[in-house]
Design a protein around this motif. Structure first.
Motif, PDB file in Angstrom:
ATOM      1  N   LEU A 590      30.668  12.871 -19.943  1.00 11.65           N
ATOM      2  CA  LEU A 590      30.526  12.226 -18.871  1.00 11.65           C
ATOM      3  C   LEU A 590      29.370  12.676 -17.904  1.00 11.65           C
ATOM      4  O   LEU A 590      29.554  13.966 -17.460  1.00 11.65           O
ATOM      5  CB  LEU A 590      31.690  12.159 -17.826  1.00 11.65           C
ATOM      6  CG  LEU A 590      31.650  11.385 -16.671  1.00 11.65           C
ATOM      7  CD1 LEU A 590      31.378   9.802 -16.854  1.00 11.65           C
ATOM      8  CD2 LEU A 590      33.098  11.787 -15.791  1.00 11.65           C
ATOM      9  N   ILE A 591      27.985  11.769 -18.048  1.00 15.64           N
ATOM     10  CA  ILE A 591      26.890  12.480 -17.248  1.00 15.64           C
ATOM     11  C   ILE A 591      26.877  11.912 -15.664  1.00 15.64           C
ATOM     12  O   ILE A 591      27.465  10.830 -15.575  1.00 15.64           O
ATOM     13  CB  ILE A 591      25.474  11.557 -17.873  1.00 15.64           C
ATOM     14  CG1 ILE A 591      25.565  12.208 -19.383  1.00 15.64           C
ATOM     15  CG2 ILE A 591      24.489  11.842 -17.258  1.00 15.64           C
ATOM     16  CD1 ILE A 591      25.388  13.548 -19.546  1.00 15.64           C
ATOM     17  N   VAL A 617      28.139   7.200 -18.081  1.00 19.45           N
ATOM     18  CA  VAL A 617      27.484   7.831 -17.076  1.00 19.45           C
ATOM     19  C   VAL A 617      27.996   7.219 -15.881  1.00 19.45           C
ATOM     20  O   VAL A 617      28.372   5.938 -15.739  1.00 19.45           O
ATOM     21  CB  VAL A 617      25.805   7.224 -17.199  1.00 19.45           C
ATOM     22  CG1 VAL A 617      24.946   7.632 -15.980  1.00 19.45           C
ATOM     23  CG2 VAL A 617      25.375   7.714 -18.583  1.00 19.45           C
ATOM     24  N   VAL A 618      28.078   7.955 -14.569  1.00 14.57           N
ATOM     25  CA  VAL A 618      28.503   7.414 -13.359  1.00 14.57           C
ATOM     26  C   VAL A 618      27.307   8.168 -12.392  1.00 14.57           C
ATOM     27  O   VAL A 618      26.690   9.106 -12.915  1.00 14.57           O
ATOM     28  CB  VAL A 618      29.941   8.054 -12.889  1.00 14.57           C
ATOM     29  CG1 VAL A 618      30.794   7.474 -13.577  1.00 14.57           C
ATOM     30  CG2 VAL A 618      29.953   9.651 -12.842  1.00 14.57           C
ATOM     31  N   GLY A 633      32.341  13.512 -10.267  1.00 15.56           N
ATOM     32  CA  GLY A 633      32.739  13.429 -11.641  1.00 15.56           C
ATOM     33  C   GLY A 633      34.146  13.506 -12.210  1.00 15.56           C
ATOM     34  O   GLY A 633      34.634  12.944 -13.071  1.00 15.56           O
ATOM     35  N   VAL A 634      34.879  14.466 -11.420  1.00 19.72           N
ATOM     36  CA  VAL A 634      36.212  14.700 -11.839  1.00 19.72           C
ATOM     37  C   VAL A 634      37.022  13.488 -11.550  1.00 19.72           C
ATOM     38  O   VAL A 634      37.900  13.302 -12.402  1.00 19.72           O
ATOM     39  CB  VAL A 634      36.668  15.937 -11.175  1.00 19.72           C
ATOM     40  CG1 VAL A 634      38.396  16.043 -11.555  1.00 19.72           C
ATOM     41  CG2 VAL A 634      36.005  17.194 -11.746  1.00 19.72           C
ATOM     42  N   ARG A 635      36.713  12.845 -10.471  1.00 17.27           N
ATOM     43  CA  ARG A 635      37.158  11.603 -10.011  1.00 17.27           C
ATOM     44  C   ARG A 635      37.134  10.556 -10.935  1.00 17.27           C
ATOM     45  O   ARG A 635      38.009   9.742 -11.193  1.00 17.27           O
ATOM     46  CB  ARG A 635      36.919  11.039  -8.609  1.00 17.27           C
ATOM     47  CG  ARG A 635      37.292  12.386  -7.547  1.00 17.27           C
ATOM     48  CD  ARG A 635      37.044  11.496  -6.175  1.00 17.27           C
ATOM     49  NE  ARG A 635      35.805  11.335  -5.785  1.00 17.27           N
ATOM     50  CZ  ARG A 635      34.928  12.107  -5.309  1.00 17.27           C
ATOM     51  NH1 ARG A 635      35.654  13.301  -4.945  1.00 17.27           N
ATOM     52  NH2 ARG A 635      33.844  11.963  -4.873  1.00 17.27           N
ATOM     53  N   HIS A 636      36.013  10.588 -11.941  1.00 18.55           N
ATOM     54  CA  HIS A 636      35.884   9.421 -12.904  1.00 18.55           C
ATOM     55  C   HIS A 636      36.287  10.148 -14.373  1.00 18.55           C
ATOM     56  O   HIS A 636      36.063   8.908 -15.140  1.00 18.55           O
ATOM     57  CB  HIS A 636      34.323   9.195 -12.901  1.00 18.55           C
ATOM     58  CG  HIS A 636      33.965   8.418 -11.847  1.00 18.55           C
ATOM     59  ND1 HIS A 636      34.015   6.934 -11.819  1.00 18.55           N
ATOM     60  CD2 HIS A 636      33.544   8.582 -10.553  1.00 18.55           C
ATOM     61  CE1 HIS A 636      33.639   6.415 -10.724  1.00 18.55           C
ATOM     62  NE2 HIS A 636      33.087   7.658 -10.040  1.00 18.55           N
ATOM     63  N   ALA A 637      36.450  11.276 -14.525  1.00 19.86           N
ATOM     64  CA  ALA A 637      37.119  12.103 -15.657  1.00 19.86           C
ATOM     65  C   ALA A 637      38.303  11.305 -16.056  1.00 19.86           C
ATOM     66  O   ALA A 637      39.101  10.914 -15.282  1.00 19.86           O
ATOM     67  CB  ALA A 637      37.027  13.468 -15.528  1.00 19.86           C
TER      68      ALA A 637
END
Length: 844
Positions: A590-591, A617-618, A633-637
């Motif tokens: 995840l970028i 990618v976010v 990033g963690v919220r989207h992981a």
């Protein structure tokens, strides 16, 4: 081609009944057909041999293409009864065959084998040889298979020197040299002696060793002995203990100067500086007088439990005298004597017969170190057991320090102290072991606790006392079983125990203790089984340090989270290394895109998402804030675990995720870090110590890649206060439990703060130096080289110091207060240290 690789690690001769030839190594084949060894004479007639297949996980790691064969890679071939072969045959040949192909493993004439075989009938090793303060000191071992022939020690003219070497039993040599146990187990092959330099006439002395088959002479010049006692001489001695191949490989790895630095790191600390430090920090006479008068509200009885075995009289007296001179006098001494001679018991009876606190039991048979120690434990009446070796000695305030800590923390079940090494004279001290506070993963890697150790007697019985099957690593095994029952472990950071290094001691020659190495592997493996895990345990080559990989109970999804702004080539190098090298199947990348400006960057994102389903990618909108970017990033992981990774890193170890996840899957562990290198193969990160530089810093940074580091900590899996988020695997549940990164730490110290908040919750942070990556540090954001960046850095340091003031005042529990905070090189701490980085930033 069927046989693709054939490597012989050892060709050696064993001296069992009739002698034997031993070949050890590994082979790889590219077919499923069975491989076999053919042992034949000059006419092609088959000869008897024993062939054993052995797993070689070390080879599988080095050569991943052979990993599927790892259980079949290794071999050990023994050709017995070779003495009759010398007269009955002319040549011996060993072939490896597979799928119609054959490779020669060994081929020699009988005459060549006979010469080599009898050449090894005298073998020797000198652990110590040098000259200091007018005294010559030697210690080592000499094995003569024909008997117990001992060397003549003369001057250059053949005149016998007035020296009587102390003899000692060396059972470890039986296994190490492939000897017949029943025949050779109790031979006194160890020796040590000290003599005045003035007793040697001429410019040197001679060791002469002779039996019916071979003769060996060794000349030692006095100038050479003096040289070997200097720092440069000690460096050269280290070189002699390395094979030419290893020297060549290490020079190739990190250059000539890097190799020199590595060798200098091989010693613990400067002996000269340590001698000065020891004198300053040892209890003074006035302090000892006050201690003898002091009374405590809690005054337990300590039981020293000491197994004896043909103990040299001088050393036993020093040990017992050091116990009797303790400033705290509530103790007893329980001696279990398994000696083959009556001298030891007679000495105790004659010298200490009127001291009723010293009790001795003469054992009917020598049961080995564990059983003899258990016999001493069963004699104990005190509340606490104190373990000591029969040839070492203590500082007079050792028990005082134990009872003082027990009065502060009476629930402690185990207490250990720092220690050092001493020589036969008991006058010279070196190699201080400045230990961390209780560090369970470090203990699993190496028995760093060692001496002096106190254990609550009830805990010892609950753990099951010492186990004979772990002789050689019995203390390590015992402590591992103890910490399965308790975590109430205390540490006194004072050198209160002196471990004697001589030929007959466990601190002497370490290269020949294979039995102890195997026992340690067994102890660690079984410890993990009792904890509910399967561990693959390997010996590192450093005595006695192990590395381990915990097998995964499942394969959870891991999200590799990489913040990025432009830097397409740097990012691509990182991404390609992940895809090409990672052997773990269940991960996503995840970028977190942050303000990239180059069209090429977005084109790259698009290409990678098309090529890889596990690439996403976010976008984070806003000014650079490392903490906020990663929190987004963690919220989207999607993963149960999050692996924070810088875009300027490159994976080296294929098993990196698998190994980090092995430790992070444990309930007590929140995060695992890796060892990172600069592009020139110097260490960039091997863990963070709180207090370095007056805030936090990397320990042993700029060390050569293959350096062991102080106390082996560059090679040991260990618990640590913090690791860098340049590569850090975190359990997502714990990350969310503590609220993620603190976004007030915009650039620096956010990862250290995160680790410390996880530690506050009672979780462990593990540093695994077997996981290796390159880190092209600060390529993405540049260095702190502008006034604005330096001011921001200063404010983050001040905020960090305010939040963690209590920890900074108390000191990092995983770093000894006796070690410097000036830098991370683990030197001896000096008075009133002001680190240079602090001086530059704050002008103090």
């Amino acid at each position: 081609m069927s046989i693709t690789k054939l490597v012989i690690d050892q060709k050696k001769y064993g001296w069992d009944s009739g002698g034997c030839l031993i070949l050890e190594g590994w082979k790889a084949v590219d077919s499923e057909e069975q491989t076999d060894f053919q042992v034949m004479d000059e006419n092609g007639a088959a000869l008897a041999a024993k062939y054993e297949i052995r797993p070689r996980p070390d080879v599988a790691r080095r050569y991943p293409k052979y990993a599927h064969q790892q259980d079949q890679l290794g071999f050990r071939l023994v050709v017995p009864k070779i003495e009759p072969f010398f007269t009955e045959h002319q040549r011996l040949t060993v072939l490896l065959t597979s799928a119609g192909q054959s490779r020669t493993v060994f081929s020699k004439t009988a005459e060549e084998m006979k010469r080599d075989y009898y050449e090894t009938s005298i073998r020797y090793f000198f652990d110590v040889c040098g000259c200091l303060e007018g005294m010559i000191t030697f210690q080592g071992w000499i094995v003569d298979i024909t008997g117990e022939c001992f060397p003549q020690i003369t001057d250059e003219d053949g005149n016998a020197l007035p020296v009587q070497p102390e003899r000692s039993i060396r059972r470890d040599l039986v296994d190490a040299l492939e000897l017949d146990r029943e025949r050779y187990e109790d031979h006194a092959w160890g020796f040590s002696f000290t003599m005045p330099l003035a007793d040697v006439r001429g410019s040197g002395l001679l060791f002469q060793m002779k039996n019916p088959y071979t003769e060996k002479k060794l000349h030692f010049s006095l100038n050479r002995l003096k040289w070997m006692s200097t720092r440069a001489g000690k460096f050269q001695t280290l070189l002699t203990r390395m094979t030419p191949g290893r020297i060549q490989n290490e020079i190739r790895e990190f250059g000539a100067m890097g190799f020199v630095t590595h060798m200098l790191h091989a010693g613990m600390l400067s002996d000269v500086r340590y001698e000065t430090w020891r004198r300053e920090h040892s209890a003074k006479k006035a302090q000892l007088r006050r201690q003898r008068k002091e009374r405590f509200s809690y005054e337990p009885v300590f039981s020293f439990v000491i197994p004896l075995y043909n103990t040299p009289e001088q050393y036993l007296k020093e040990l017992l005298d050091s116990i009797l001179s303790q400033t705290y006098q509530q103790f007893e001494v329980c001696l279990a004597d398994g000696s083959t001679r009556p001298d030891t018991s007679e000495l105790v009876a004659k010298t200490y017969g009127e001291e009723d606190r010293i009790r001795l039991q003469r054992l009917k048979r020598n049961g080995g170190i564990s059983e003899n120690t258990n016999a001493a434990i069963r004699m104990a009446k005190g509340e606490f057991l104190v373990f000591a070796d029969h040839d070492d000695f203590l500082e007079p305030d050792a028990l005082y320090e134990l009872v003082r800590l027990l009065n502060e923390k009476p629930d402690l079940d185990i207490i250990y102290t720092d220690e050092d090494l001493t020589d036969e004279t008991s006058k010279h001290f070196s190699s201080p072991r400045f230990k961390p506070d209780f560090n369970p993963d470090f203990l699993r890697s190496i028995n760093y606790i060692c001496h002096l150790t106190m254990v609550r007697k009830s805990l010892a019985y609950e753990a099951g006392l010492l186990r004979k099957q772990c002789d050689g690593a019995q203390d390590h095994d015992f402590l591992l079983r103890c910490i399965e029952q308790t975590d109430r472990v205390g540490h006194i950071p004072k050198v209160l125990y002196h471990w004697r290094a001589y030929s007959g001691s466990t601190a002497g020659n370490q290269d020949s203790k294979q039995y102890a190495i195997d026992a340690g592997k067994l102890a660690v493996s079984e410890h993990y089984v009792r904890l509910g895990y399967q561990a693959d345990v390997e010996y590192t080559g450093i005595f006695i340090l192990y590395k381990m990989m915990l097998r995964l109970k499942e394969n959870p999804l891991v999200t590799i989270l990489i913040p990025n702004k432009d830097m397409r080539e740097t990012l691509d190098q990182c991404i390609r290394s992940i895809f090409e090298k990672t052997d773990y199947p269940n991960y996503e990348i995840l970028i977190v895109e942050n303000n990239s400006e180059e069209a090429d960057t977005f084109a790259y994102y698009e290409t990678m998402q098309q090529e890889h389903e596990n690439f996403r990618v976010v976008t984070y909108k806003g000014a650079f804030n490392y903490s906020a970017i990663n929190n987004l990033g963690v919220r989207h992981a999607r993963g149960e675990y999050v692996l924070f990774l810088n875009n300027d890193t490159e994976v080296i170890s294929p098993f990196w995720i698998r190994e980090m996840l092995g430790f992070c899957q444990r309930e007590d562990t929140a995060a695992v870090g890796a060892k990172l290198y600069y592009p020139d193969d110097q260490v960039q990160h091997a863990g963070v110590v709180i207090g370095l530089g007056n805030f936090a810093g990397h320990v042993l940074s700029s060390s050569p890649r293959h350096a062991d580091g102080y106390f082996g900590r560059l090679r040991a899996i260990q618990d640590i206060s913090a690791v860098t988020a340049a590569c850090m695997l975190v359990k997502r549940q714990v990350f969310e439990e503590i609220g993620g990164f603190d976004e007030d730490f915009v650039v620096s110290l956010n990862d250290v703060d995160l680790c410390l908040r996880m530690r506050e919750k009672g979780y462990l942070i593990v540093m695994d130096p077997n996981v290796e990556l390159y880190h092209y540090e600060s390529k993405s954001r540049g260095y702190e080289n502008t006034p604005e960046k330096q001011e921001r850095f200063k404010q983050e340091i001040l905020r960090f110091r305010e939040r963690w003031k209590e920890l900074l005042d108390r000191g990092d529990p995983y770093y000894s207060p006796n070690l410097t905070i000036m830098d991370g090189n683990c030197g001896i701490r000096q008075k009133n240290e002001v680190p240079e980085v602090w001086r530059q930033l704050f002008g103090e």
